[in-house]
Write a protein that holds these residues in place. Structure first.
Motif, PDB file in Angstrom:
ATOM      1  N   UNK A  76      12.245   2.449   3.012  1.00 39.67           N
ATOM      2  CA  UNK A  76      12.261   2.974   1.558  1.00 39.67           C
ATOM      3  C   UNK A  76      10.900   3.281   1.020  1.00 39.67           C
ATOM      4  N   UNK A  77      10.144   4.056   1.943  1.00 38.46           N
ATOM      5  CA  UNK A  77       8.761   4.286   1.385  1.00 38.46           C
ATOM      6  C   UNK A  77       8.832   5.992   1.183  1.00 38.46           C
ATOM      7  N   UNK A  97       0.765  -1.229  -0.060  1.00 39.62           N
ATOM      8  CA  UNK A  97      -0.121   0.020   0.086  1.00 39.62           C
ATOM      9  C   UNK A  97       0.678   1.133  -0.032  1.00 39.62           C
ATOM     10  N   UNK A  98       1.950   1.087   0.651  1.00 38.27           N
ATOM     11  CA  UNK A  98       2.804   2.415   0.909  1.00 38.27           C
ATOM     12  C   UNK A  98       4.270   2.290   0.006  1.00 38.27           C
ATOM     13  N   UNK A  99       4.135   1.538  -0.797  1.00 39.10           N
ATOM     14  CA  UNK A  99       5.232   1.355  -1.923  1.00 39.10           C
ATOM     15  C   UNK A  99       6.685   1.256  -1.200  1.00 39.10           C
ATOM     16  N   UNK A 139      12.659  11.627  -0.909  1.00 41.37           N
ATOM     17  CA  UNK A 139      11.375  10.896  -0.915  1.00 41.37           C
ATOM     18  C   UNK A 139      11.712   9.321  -0.827  1.00 41.37           C
ATOM     19  N   UNK A 140      12.441   8.981   0.014  1.00 42.41           N
ATOM     20  CA  UNK A 140      12.708   7.649   0.624  1.00 42.41           C
ATOM     21  C   UNK A 140      13.109   7.707   2.038  1.00 42.41           C
ATOM     22  N   UNK A 192       1.252   6.635   7.147  1.00 40.40           N
ATOM     23  CA  UNK A 192       1.642   5.153   6.609  1.00 40.40           C
ATOM     24  C   UNK A 192       1.969   4.008   8.000  1.00 40.40           C
ATOM     25  N   UNK A 193       3.138   4.371   8.581  1.00 37.91           N
ATOM     26  CA  UNK A 193       3.298   3.473   9.888  1.00 37.91           C
ATOM     27  C   UNK A 193       2.362   3.534  10.931  1.00 37.91           C
TER      28      UNK A 193
END
Length: 570
Positions: A536-537, A246-248, A511-512, A544-545
């Protein structure tokens, strides 16, 4: 005419030489016989015995692994290994024998044909099959009047919950030894002592199947109970697997503990694997990244920075600071995620609520200082192995005080410029939840029916400090960056972290992030701590988390029967 004489000087000389030679040769032969019969008799006997026999290992039953509730996670099950003496299988029966074996065991007929036609007196046909399958083979071969096939009692590892917990439990090799996970770490306890079967051998040294054999029974291994709760483990695995999609994210990790004991209720990292089918395993799937890989922890580290300041009497949750938009850290200028361009007056509580990098760096550099900070993180165990009972633990990369540069203190204060396995953060925050008492994260609870004692690893901070940090963590969940981590009816204390990741060149990748959340509930009487990390999201932890944390924490609290503190979310 003179008569010829036999002998003479030459003859006598040759005869004497011949007699001496024979005597010496006889002495050598006699000496050799004495040496062989007296000194080498034992070794020669052993060598002769070895040439006449061949030994097949009978694997011991490994100890059973139970979870904390008595559920069987891994056990050794009786099975049968089928073997043959190809020379005893009638030539006209080979094809029929191969057909029966293929039909009963699910193998390939051509494979059995090649085994049955080998020029040997011993060959395995099928290893570790169900006893019922072996019985069927025996019955069908007997009906067909086919001889030369034999059966050996064996054991194999089975997993009643399938793939759940595979990473923690680990893999057992064909020789019966643990290769990964707890099967490896506690191999000496679980393994037991193998037995053996000694066969008579033929002239070529190969065992003659079906001949009389001597058997030495195996001694079974010791059972162990581990701290996993298989239901919480299942939720953790499913949630982080879906979260990575879901969060790439490149990967994700979860650890759930009882912070008062250090017992690990669930642990996993992606990619995972299925221990019931080890034919294809992705790289890194057998290790726990929380233990074996190091990452910049990001803003969850701010909890430790503020705890150090409070514990040394340098700040309180209500201490206020004029925090500029950016604070110089070495040659860089550090700002906050909101990209504000103005100065703000913030309390320490507000700095944590907003997760302000600038505010944390300012407090660390201007108030706490490098010596106090370095001593403080050492007390939390940062940069040292936790002692977790799992293979592959690393210490991480944390500068010691003498190696600090101008940027070290400021950057480390908010979780950059250091890389650690995140189990170290679990241990550190466990101690905040447990009044400052450090416990060792661990799996083993009992072995052979006896409880295993895990001694305290010391103290990180005082109870008063731990209580004040806990209260600020409540604010983070109620009003700050971790609102998505709330669990309806429960009093949750937590902290988000969004750590940038460095690339191969050393510079940070745009953005990682390592987006994470660590927290416990209920805040006043913690029974569960959860760490969730996405590596790495491109997503910040708050979106997310945090929701992943809420899902896992909710399931754990419910499973353990922890009573809510109210009817609504805190």
């Amino acid at each position: 005419m003179r008569s010829l004489r036999r002998g003479g000087p030459d003859f006598d000389s040759n005869a004497k030489f011949l007699m001496v030679f024979v005597a010496v040769l006889a002495a050598i032969v006699a000496g050799k016989l004495v040496y062989l019969q007296v000194f080498e008799a034992s070794n020669l006997s052993k060598q002769a015995e070895a040439m006449r026999t061949n030994t097949v290992t009978i694997q011991a039953k490994r100890g059973t692994i139970y979870d904390r509730n008595g559920n069987v996670l891994a056990m050794s099950q009786d099975c049968t290994t089928i073997y043959c003496n190809p020379n005893e299988v009638q030539a006209g029966s080979i094809e029929e024998a191969a057909k029966i074996l293929a039909e009963d065991t699910g193998g390939d007929e051509s494979d059995f044909l090649s085994i049955l036609t080998q020029d040997t007196t011993f060959a395995y046909l099928k290893r570790k099959v169900d006893n019922s399958v072996a019985d069927q083979v025996k019955e069908d071969l007997a009906k067909a009047n086919i001889s030369g096939v034999y059966y050996l009692s064996d054991v194999r590892r089975v997993y009643p919950y399938g793939s759940v917990g595979s990473q923690v439990l680990g893999i057992v090799g064909t020789d019966g030894d643990g290769l990964t996970g707890l099967e490896l770490y506690y191999n000496d306890i679980l393994k037991g002592t193998d037995g053996e079967m000694i066969f008579e051998t033929g002239s070529g040294g190969t065992p003659i199947a079906g001949e009389t054999a001597q058997t030495k029974d195996a001694k079974d291994g010791t059972d162990i109970v581990i701290s996993l709760d298989i239901d919480i483990q299942k939720v953790a695995e499913e949630t982080i697997t879906q979260g990575v999609k879901d969060y790439s994210a490149d990967s994700g990790s979860v650890m759930v503990t009882d912070p008062t004991t250090g017992e690990i209720l669930a642990a996993c990292s992606t990619p995972m694997f299925d221990v019931t089918d080890t034919s294809t395993i992705e790289d890194g799937a057998t290790s726990l990244k929380l233990v074996s890989s190091s990452f910049e922890p990001g803003s969850i580290f701010k909890l430790l920075t503020m705890a150090i300041g409070i514990d040394n009497g340098l700040i309180t949750p209500d201490s206020t600071f004029d925090v500029p938009a950016k604070v110089q850290v070495g040659s860089d200028w550090v700002g906050d995620d909101d990209n504000r361009s103005y100065e703000m007056n913030m309390s320490v509580r507000e700095i944590l609520r907003r997760s302000s990098n600038a505010g944390t760096a300012l407090v660390a550099q201007q108030v706490i200082g490098a010596d106090t900070f370095a001593s403080g993180i050492e007390k939390f165990g940062i940069g040292s192995k936790t002692g977790i009972d799992f293979p592959g633990e690393v210490a991480g990369i944390v500068k010691t005080r003498e190696h600090y540069d101008n940027a070290s203190l400021g950057a480390m204060s908010f979780g950059q410029s250091l890389a650690i396995p995140l189990v170290q953060m679990v241990k550190a925050v466990d101690s905040i939840a447990d009044d400052g008492t450090l416990t060792t994260p661990h799996f083993l609870v009992k072995k052979g029916g006896e409880t295993v004692e895990w001694k305290s690893a010391g103290t990180s901070v005082s109870k008063e400090t731990a209580d004040q940090v806990t209260d600020m963590m409540r604010t983070v969940v109620q009003e700050g960056t971790a609102t998505a981590a709330q669990v309806d009816g429960y009093d949750v204390a937590g902290k988000t972290g969004t750590g940038e990741q460095a690339g191969e060149t050393g510079s940070y990748i745009e953005n990682s992030y390592v987006s994470s959340l660590i927290g416990f509930a209920n805040a006043d009487d913690p029974k569960v701590l959860v760490y969730v990390g996405l590596n790495g999201t491109p997503y910040l932890a708050t979106s997310s988390a945090a929701p992943l944390f809420s899902t896992i924490m909710s399931a754990a609290l419910s499973d353990l029967g922890v009573e809510p503190t109210s009817g609504t979310s805190s």
